[in-house]
Scaffold this active site. Sequence first.
Site, mmCIF file in Angstrom:
data_model
loop_
_atom_site.group_PDB
_atom_site.id
_atom_site.type_symbol
_atom_site.label_atom_id
_atom_site.label_comp_id
_atom_site.label_asym_id
_atom_site.label_seq_id
_atom_site.Cartn_x
_atom_site.Cartn_y
_atom_site.Cartn_z
ATOM 1 N N LYS A 1 -6.238 7.131 4.109
ATOM 2 C CA LYS A 1 -5.075 6.384 4.586
ATOM 3 C C LYS A 1 -3.807 7.073 4.083
ATOM 4 O O LYS A 1 -3.499 7.023 2.896
ATOM 5 C CB LYS A 1 -5.109 4.934 4.040
ATOM 6 C CG LYS A 1 -4.139 4.038 4.785
ATOM 7 C CD LYS A 1 -3.330 3.122 3.878
ATOM 8 C CE LYS A 1 -2.083 3.689 3.344
ATOM 9 N NZ LYS A 1 -1.030 4.043 4.299
ATOM 10 N N GLY B 1 0.859 8.129 -5.607
ATOM 11 C CA GLY B 1 1.931 7.285 -5.096
ATOM 12 C C GLY B 1 2.608 6.601 -6.268
ATOM 13 O O GLY B 1 2.544 7.089 -7.408
ATOM 14 N N SER B 2 3.221 5.464 -6.000
ATOM 15 C CA SER B 2 4.013 4.828 -7.059
ATOM 16 C C SER B 2 3.120 4.070 -8.052
ATOM 17 O O SER B 2 2.009 3.639 -7.724
ATOM 18 C CB SER B 2 5.039 3.892 -6.436
ATOM 19 O OG SER B 2 4.365 2.898 -5.691
ATOM 20 N N THR B 3 3.643 3.900 -9.220
ATOM 21 C CA THR B 3 2.918 3.230 -10.309
ATOM 22 C C THR B 3 2.591 1.783 -9.932
ATOM 23 O O THR B 3 1.481 1.298 -10.163
ATOM 24 C CB THR B 3 3.780 3.283 -11.586
ATOM 25 O OG1 THR B 3 3.968 4.661 -11.903
ATOM 26 C CG2 THR B 3 3.130 2.568 -12.755
ATOM 27 N N VAL C 1 2.147 0.360 -6.997
ATOM 28 C CA VAL C 1 1.055 0.252 -6.017
ATOM 29 C C VAL C 1 -0.283 0.565 -6.693
ATOM 30 O O VAL C 1 -1.271 -0.148 -6.510
ATOM 31 C CB VAL C 1 1.298 1.176 -4.801
ATOM 32 C CG1 VAL C 1 0.067 1.249 -3.911
ATOM 33 C CG2 VAL C 1 2.503 0.686 -3.989
ATOM 34 N N GLU D 1 -2.444 9.525 -9.590
ATOM 35 C CA GLU D 1 -1.262 10.216 -10.126
ATOM 36 C C GLU D 1 -0.060 9.474 -9.594
ATOM 37 O O GLU D 1 0.084 9.302 -8.385
ATOM 38 C CB GLU D 1 -1.253 11.687 -9.694
ATOM 39 C CG GLU D 1 -2.441 12.483 -10.236
ATOM 40 C CD GLU D 1 -2.556 12.470 -11.755
ATOM 41 O OE1 GLU D 1 -1.528 12.301 -12.440
ATOM 42 O OE2 GLU D 1 -3.683 12.582 -12.275
ATOM 43 N N CYS E 1 7.605 13.992 -7.708
ATOM 44 C CA CYS E 1 7.261 13.148 -8.856
ATOM 45 C C CYS E 1 7.694 13.813 -10.146
ATOM 46 O O CYS E 1 7.962 13.164 -11.140
ATOM 47 C CB CYS E 1 5.767 12.889 -8.867
ATOM 48 S SG CYS E 1 4.849 14.410 -8.667
ATOM 49 N N GLU F 1 12.479 4.969 -12.216
ATOM 50 C CA GLU F 1 12.267 6.044 -11.242
ATOM 51 C C GLU F 1 13.067 5.713 -9.985
ATOM 52 O O GLU F 1 12.874 4.656 -9.384
ATOM 53 C CB GLU F 1 10.780 6.185 -10.874
ATOM 54 C CG GLU F 1 10.561 7.349 -9.921
ATOM 55 C CD GLU F 1 9.103 7.537 -9.468
ATOM 56 O OE1 GLU F 1 8.500 6.563 -8.987
ATOM 57 O OE2 GLU F 1 8.594 8.670 -9.588
#
Length: 543
Positions: free
Chosen positions: A213, A266-268, A270, A294, A328, A426
């Site tokens: 996805k 992706g983001s922390t 999520v 990551e 990132c 971030e």
Amino acid sequence: MSNAIFNIAVPYNEPVMNYAPGSPEKKALLSALHAAKSKQIELPAYINGKKVLEGEKVSVHPPHEHGHTLGHFYRGTKEHVHQAIDAALAAKESWAATPWHERAAVFLRAADLLAGPYRARMNAATMLAQSKNAYQAEIDAVAEMCDFFRFNAYFLQEIYREQPLISPKTIWNKLEYRPLEGFVLAITPFNFTSIAANLCAAPALCGNTVVWKPSETQIYSAVVIMDLFEEAGLPPGVINLIYTDGPEVGDIVFKHREFAGLHFTGSTKVFQHLWKEIGMNIDKYRSYPRVVGETGGKDFIIAHADADPVQVAVACLRGSFEFQGQKCSASSRAYIASSLWPAVKERLIDDLKTVTMGSVEDFGNFVNAVIDERSFDKIAAYIDGEKKNPKAEIISGGNYDKSEGYFIEPTVIVTTDPKSTTMCEEIFGPVLTIYVYEDDQWEETLKLVDSTSPYALTGAVFATDRNLIDQATKALANAAGNFYVNDKPTGAVVGQQPFGGARGSGTNDKAGSALNLTRWISPRLIKENFNAPVDYRYPFLGE
Ligand code: NAD
């Protein structure tokens, strides 16, 4: 069935082409950009090797020219998630039984196709849909992707070579490297085409089958990746690309008995949500799923008074503003010694005056657009907040405009509050906040760097004296998974600087290294006895 072959030599990093005026690579790229811009294409999902155009029609636009339409994808439904899982499970037995070097051959061929006939198309897709300039696209979508494929094949060979140290007389001990039981889910970010490819390819190389996805803003280049895999000989069903909404995908996958692992970037926020979902469903699975993620960063540069101010200024500019700060690893907070600051400031501001912003099709632009309106609004809100903050001063940039594309000027904020919002959170945009510390506060500032953010992805120290470098390296031991000395904190190269962070930045499994591949393998130890005992009694049982 053929014998396993172990003759992959240490790979080389794919050379980065420079796209100088008049170069053949520039001509090929301009022609690919023109071809892509002059038509609208349908972007299919790929389930069991079939192209699927079903669901809600969504248009795709270049972030730097949102009035233009590149094509459409079709947002899938839960039904597509089920189909993709079924396809992955159906393809599993045969793919897992394929000799490892035959699996590797698919990805080695993909690397060569990408370095050759796919190069311009992959770069053009990444430039147009993710707003990367030619150089940023080349280092990501071609060089890094080739490196991921070639180095992972080599690393897997080295893993497979690892066997038990000892097989005593009459015993043979063997380690068999099985893929995980079930299927792997890859959820990928918008910002690196190569990461999207690698999150699917790494588990697949190890014999797993995958439901992929992607981020909706990366679909335009995701389709090129699928075409590349197909042309390289990847069998149907091994990687299945679907466009169903993330939460809907999670709702089905994380309740599935055969869910074997999540490969996420992706983001922390999520990732933490997904981990919780997996934890809540832990009793449903056949095996404990591998969870590799990551995630975000709040990457730093700290410069001692004895550092070279020009090197520091250039590292701040490249580290913070290339690809609009949407790496990132991008530096977004800097700590500069007060005696060094005037020279750093002068050079940084002077250089930023020469930086141009605009479309990727104009090769003169260093800065392009941020990915979408949501991102633009979020970054603009951070800048507006700092405009009102009495402790902050914007010394460069600060303007933004979304009338034609999502453009935000590279923005440098100087703050007197080292714990201000833009020093801690971030932002994922072209915003660098600088705190100027007194020269004699070096040690205190190292502690500040370590304790300011929950992340620990990348960081850089600039200093000349070896003792200072050593001191910073020790004081910041846990503040970054990738730590740079006298260099910007971005631009990790596969095979050279394995990449990943700890703390809030991820599970630190180092993408593009053997460490990552081991997460997609479940070893079986086979002990064979050539002369099994025929008497249960041990000698000590005697009188
Ligand atoms: P994101 O977290 O918004 O999205 C990542 C992926 O998760 C997308 O495919 C998205 O659709 C999906 N997703 C979102 N919510 C979901 C849900 N509830 N269920 C299932 N899937 C869901 O991240 P992004 O904006 O695409 O990428 C930027 C982020 O990625 C930044 O935080 C950046 O630091 C991080 N990043 C980290 C690394 C690294 O190596 N550490 C590399 C690249 C990007």
